[in-house]
Design a protein around this motif. Sequence first.
Motif, PDB file in Angstrom:
ATOM      1  N   HIS A  22      35.316   0.458 -18.447  1.00 24.06           N
ATOM      2  CA  HIS A  22      33.937   0.935 -18.569  1.00 24.06           C
ATOM      3  C   HIS A  22      33.794   2.450 -18.667  1.00 24.06           C
ATOM      4  O   HIS A  22      32.685   2.945 -18.846  1.00 24.06           O
ATOM      5  CB  HIS A  22      33.107   0.432 -17.387  1.00 24.06           C
ATOM      6  CG  HIS A  22      33.085  -1.054 -17.275  1.00 24.06           C
ATOM      7  ND1 HIS A  22      32.543  -1.876 -18.238  1.00 24.06           N
ATOM      8  CD2 HIS A  22      33.555  -1.880 -16.309  1.00 24.06           C
ATOM      9  CE1 HIS A  22      32.674  -3.128 -17.871  1.00 24.06           C
ATOM     10  NE2 HIS A  22      33.287  -3.169 -16.713  1.00 24.06           N
ATOM     11  N   GLY A  23      34.871   3.186 -18.510  1.00 21.39           N
ATOM     12  CA  GLY A  23      34.790   4.644 -18.566  1.00 21.39           C
ATOM     13  C   GLY A  23      34.402   5.240 -17.221  1.00 21.39           C
ATOM     14  O   GLY A  23      34.346   4.559 -16.199  1.00 21.39           O
ATOM     15  N   ASP A  24      34.126   6.528 -17.243  1.00 15.53           N
ATOM     16  CA  ASP A  24      33.810   7.268 -16.023  1.00 15.53           C
ATOM     17  C   ASP A  24      32.528   6.736 -15.380  1.00 15.53           C
ATOM     18  O   ASP A  24      31.485   6.652 -16.036  1.00 15.53           O
ATOM     19  CB  ASP A  24      33.651   8.756 -16.354  1.00 15.53           C
ATOM     20  CG  ASP A  24      33.327   9.570 -15.126  1.00 15.53           C
ATOM     21  OD1 ASP A  24      34.224   9.738 -14.287  1.00 15.53           O
ATOM     22  OD2 ASP A  24      32.166  10.017 -15.001  1.00 15.53           O
ATOM     23  N   ALA A  25      32.589   6.395 -14.105  1.00 22.00           N
ATOM     24  CA  ALA A  25      31.445   5.803 -13.407  1.00 22.00           C
ATOM     25  C   ALA A  25      30.264   6.765 -13.356  1.00 22.00           C
ATOM     26  O   ALA A  25      29.116   6.355 -13.538  1.00 22.00           O
ATOM     27  CB  ALA A  25      31.852   5.385 -11.990  1.00 22.00           C
ATOM     28  N   LYS A  26      30.520   8.035 -13.107  1.00 23.97           N
ATOM     29  CA  LYS A  26      29.433   9.011 -13.032  1.00 23.97           C
ATOM     30  C   LYS A  26      28.687   9.086 -14.357  1.00 23.97           C
ATOM     31  O   LYS A  26      27.456   9.028 -14.392  1.00 23.97           O
ATOM     32  CB  LYS A  26      29.981  10.379 -12.643  1.00 23.97           C
ATOM     33  CG  LYS A  26      28.907  11.439 -12.452  1.00 23.97           C
ATOM     34  CD  LYS A  26      29.527  12.734 -11.940  1.00 23.97           C
ATOM     35  CE  LYS A  26      28.460  13.733 -11.569  1.00 23.97           C
ATOM     36  NZ  LYS A  26      28.024  14.569 -12.665  1.00 23.97           N
ATOM     37  N   ASP A  27      29.422   9.201 -15.451  1.00 21.81           N
ATOM     38  CA  ASP A  27      28.795   9.264 -16.778  1.00 21.81           C
ATOM     39  C   ASP A  27      28.009   7.984 -17.074  1.00 21.81           C
ATOM     40  O   ASP A  27      26.885   8.036 -17.578  1.00 21.81           O
ATOM     41  CB  ASP A  27      29.849   9.468 -17.866  1.00 21.81           C
ATOM     42  CG  ASP A  27      30.513  10.836 -17.808  1.00 21.81           C
ATOM     43  OD1 ASP A  27      29.965  11.743 -17.153  1.00 21.81           O
ATOM     44  OD2 ASP A  27      31.592  10.972 -18.408  1.00 21.81           O
ATOM     45  N   THR A  28      28.613   6.856 -16.773  1.00 22.08           N
ATOM     46  CA  THR A  28      27.967   5.566 -17.033  1.00 22.08           C
ATOM     47  C   THR A  28      26.653   5.439 -16.269  1.00 22.08           C
ATOM     48  O   THR A  28      25.621   5.050 -16.837  1.00 22.08           O
ATOM     49  CB  THR A  28      28.898   4.410 -16.640  1.00 22.08           C
ATOM     50  OG1 THR A  28      30.074   4.471 -17.442  1.00 22.08           O
ATOM     51  CG2 THR A  28      28.233   3.053 -16.803  1.00 22.08           C
ATOM     52  N   HIS A  29      26.661   5.788 -14.988  1.00 24.99           N
ATOM     53  CA  HIS A  29      25.467   5.599 -14.172  1.00 24.99           C
ATOM     54  C   HIS A  29      24.409   6.662 -14.443  1.00 24.99           C
ATOM     55  O   HIS A  29      23.214   6.397 -14.286  1.00 24.99           O
ATOM     56  CB  HIS A  29      25.856   5.460 -12.701  1.00 24.99           C
ATOM     57  CG  HIS A  29      26.548   4.166 -12.449  1.00 24.99           C
ATOM     58  ND1 HIS A  29      27.902   4.009 -12.650  1.00 24.99           N
ATOM     59  CD2 HIS A  29      26.081   2.954 -12.079  1.00 24.99           C
ATOM     60  CE1 HIS A  29      28.227   2.752 -12.403  1.00 24.99           C
ATOM     61  NE2 HIS A  29      27.144   2.097 -12.056  1.00 24.99           N
ATOM     62  N   GLU A  30      24.811   7.832 -14.886  1.00 21.01           N
ATOM     63  CA  GLU A  30      23.825   8.825 -15.322  1.00 21.01           C
ATOM     64  C   GLU A  30      23.135   8.352 -16.604  1.00 21.01           C
ATOM     65  O   GLU A  30      21.915   8.495 -16.753  1.00 21.01           O
ATOM     66  CB  GLU A  30      24.481  10.188 -15.524  1.00 21.01           C
ATOM     67  CG  GLU A  30      24.792  10.882 -14.210  1.00 21.01           C
ATOM     68  CD  GLU A  30      25.530  12.202 -14.375  1.00 21.01           C
ATOM     69  OE1 GLU A  30      25.865  12.587 -15.527  1.00 21.01           O
ATOM     70  OE2 GLU A  30      25.772  12.857 -13.351  1.00 21.01           O
ATOM     71  N   SER A  31      23.899   7.759 -17.512  1.00 22.26           N
ATOM     72  CA  SER A  31      23.309   7.191 -18.733  1.00 22.26           C
ATOM     73  C   SER A  31      22.392   6.024 -18.393  1.00 22.26           C
ATOM     74  O   SER A  31      21.313   5.870 -18.976  1.00 22.26           O
ATOM     75  CB  SER A  31      24.405   6.723 -19.694  1.00 22.26           C
ATOM     76  OG  SER A  31      25.158   7.824 -20.145  1.00 22.26           O
TER      77      SER A  31
END
Length: 93
Positions: A22-31
């Motif tokens: 899923h990729g970087d969790a921080k980036d994913t959840h900010e998106s």
Amino acid sequence: MQRSEALQKAEHLINGARAKTHGDAKDTHESFAKVMNILWRKKLKADLVGEDMYVLMIALKLIRDTQNPKNMDNPIDVIGYAALWAEGKSGKN
């Protein structure tokens, strides 16, 4: 399952398999927060941020656990989201 085993499994998932998938969790959840802000813009009093999404995902896992209490993915995922939430609150990534 022993608590240390649960912690290790959650750590392995958020820093290993899930990060690769899923990729970087921080980036994913900010998106995720940006999309939710667009969808709910008329109902929100303040913008959501990435940390808010960890709380929402924990809530989802708690609800899912009531529907299938034997599924061990739910508590493991709650541990993982809680760790990501703590990391976000501390400002460390």
